[in-house]
Design a protein around this motif. Structure first.
Motif, PDB file in Angstrom:
ATOM      1  N   LYS A 136      -1.487  -3.482  -1.843  1.00  0.00           N
ATOM      2  CA  LYS A 136      -2.421  -3.907  -2.888  1.00  0.00           C
ATOM      3  C   LYS A 136      -3.860  -3.587  -2.490  1.00  0.00           C
ATOM      4  O   LYS A 136      -4.663  -3.135  -3.312  1.00  0.00           O
ATOM      5  N   GLY A 139      -4.431   0.144  -2.841  1.00  0.00           N
ATOM      6  CA  GLY A 139      -4.558   0.484  -4.254  1.00  0.00           C
ATOM      7  C   GLY A 139      -5.919   0.110  -4.800  1.00  0.00           C
ATOM      8  O   GLY A 139      -6.542   0.871  -5.549  1.00  0.00           O
ATOM      9  N   THR A 140      -6.407  -1.057  -4.411  1.00  0.00           N
ATOM     10  CA  THR A 140      -7.721  -1.512  -4.857  1.00  0.00           C
ATOM     11  C   THR A 140      -8.822  -0.622  -4.306  1.00  0.00           C
ATOM     12  O   THR A 140      -9.787  -0.307  -5.002  1.00  0.00           O
ATOM     13  N   LEU A 142      -8.494   2.555  -3.503  1.00  0.00           N
ATOM     14  CA  LEU A 142      -8.387   3.909  -4.046  1.00  0.00           C
ATOM     15  C   LEU A 142      -8.754   4.007  -5.525  1.00  0.00           C
ATOM     16  O   LEU A 142      -9.043   5.098  -6.009  1.00  0.00           O
ATOM     17  N   ASN A 143      -8.746   2.903  -6.255  1.00  0.00           N
ATOM     18  CA  ASN A 143      -9.059   2.931  -7.684  1.00  0.00           C
ATOM     19  C   ASN A 143     -10.428   3.536  -8.000  1.00  0.00           C
ATOM     20  O   ASN A 143     -10.524   4.394  -8.880  1.00  0.00           O
ATOM     21  N   PRO A 144     -11.502   3.155  -7.337  1.00  0.00           N
ATOM     22  CA  PRO A 144     -12.797   3.781  -7.644  1.00  0.00           C
ATOM     23  C   PRO A 144     -12.775   5.292  -7.397  1.00  0.00           C
ATOM     24  O   PRO A 144     -13.359   6.058  -8.166  1.00  0.00           O
ATOM     25  N   ARG A 146     -10.142   7.301  -7.617  1.00  0.00           N
ATOM     26  CA  ARG A 146      -9.370   7.907  -8.705  1.00  0.00           C
ATOM     27  C   ARG A 146     -10.211   8.007  -9.979  1.00  0.00           C
ATOM     28  O   ARG A 146     -10.195   9.028 -10.661  1.00  0.00           O
ATOM     29  N   ASN A 147     -10.932   6.939 -10.284  1.00  0.00           N
ATOM     30  CA  ASN A 147     -11.786   6.944 -11.481  1.00  0.00           C
ATOM     31  C   ASN A 147     -12.880   8.007 -11.375  1.00  0.00           C
ATOM     32  O   ASN A 147     -13.174   8.705 -12.347  1.00  0.00           O
TER      33      ASN A 147
END
Length: 173
Positions: A136, A139-140, A142-144, A146-147
């Motif tokens: 988790k 994932g948190t 890597l989100n920025p 990916r965006n």
């Protein structure tokens, strides 16, 4: 004068307590031999060890290690579950076993330097495992990224779609 055997058991308890990240104490009264064997096997598969010691010997070992007083949990037959690695995974497995076998119940524990009661052990069992928490977190993190990559690729993608549309128009004409 304590016997040599009792001194060895106290030394074994102390070694297990110092080598464990957690200790869960449970009441196993009412389990059959077959159910106890099943419990031992499932605990071993989780990387933990379950043993039964005399409460008085456990109290001596706890006192000698200057750990918090656990006398309230050391009444009646007590199964000691030593968790060398992840106490959450062991607590989850024990909770699943307790749901199947109503006579098995938690007394308390000593997890990561904190004395916890039976309800806290159940709450710990409801936590996600260490691996789940790491996944988790990753994932948190890597989100920025990916965006940002999606935003950076958007103009190039729009340009490619426009060129393709012009090429399709010229081919149709």
């Amino acid at each position: 004068m304590p016997t040599n055997e009792k001194q060895q058991q106290v030394a074994e308890i102390k070694e297990r307590l110092t080598g464990s990240s957690g200790l869960i104490m449970a009441d196993y009264r009412g389990l059959t031999v077959k159910e106890m064997r099943q419990l031992r096997t499932s605990v071993r598969d989780m990387g933990a060890v379950i043993t039964v010691y005399k409460n008085s010997l456990a109290q001596i070992a706890i006192r000698e290690l200057d750990m918090p007083n656990m006398d309230e949990y050391l009444e009646g037959p007590t199964a000691f579950v030593f968790t060398p690695e992840d106490p959450v995974a062991t607590a989850k497995g024990l909770l699943a076993f307790a749901k199947e076998h109503k006579v098995f119940s938690f007394k308390g524990g000593y997890i990561d330097g904190q004395l916890v009661d039976a309800e806290a052990v159940k709450a710990i069992a409801s936590l996600p495992s260490r691996e789940e928490l790491i996944a988790k977190l990753m994932g948190t993190m890597l989100n920025p990224l990916r965006n940002f990559m999606a935003m950076a690729n958007a103009p190039a993608g729009a340009f490619a779609r426009a060129v393709q549309a012009v090429a399709d128009q010229k081919a149709a004409a």
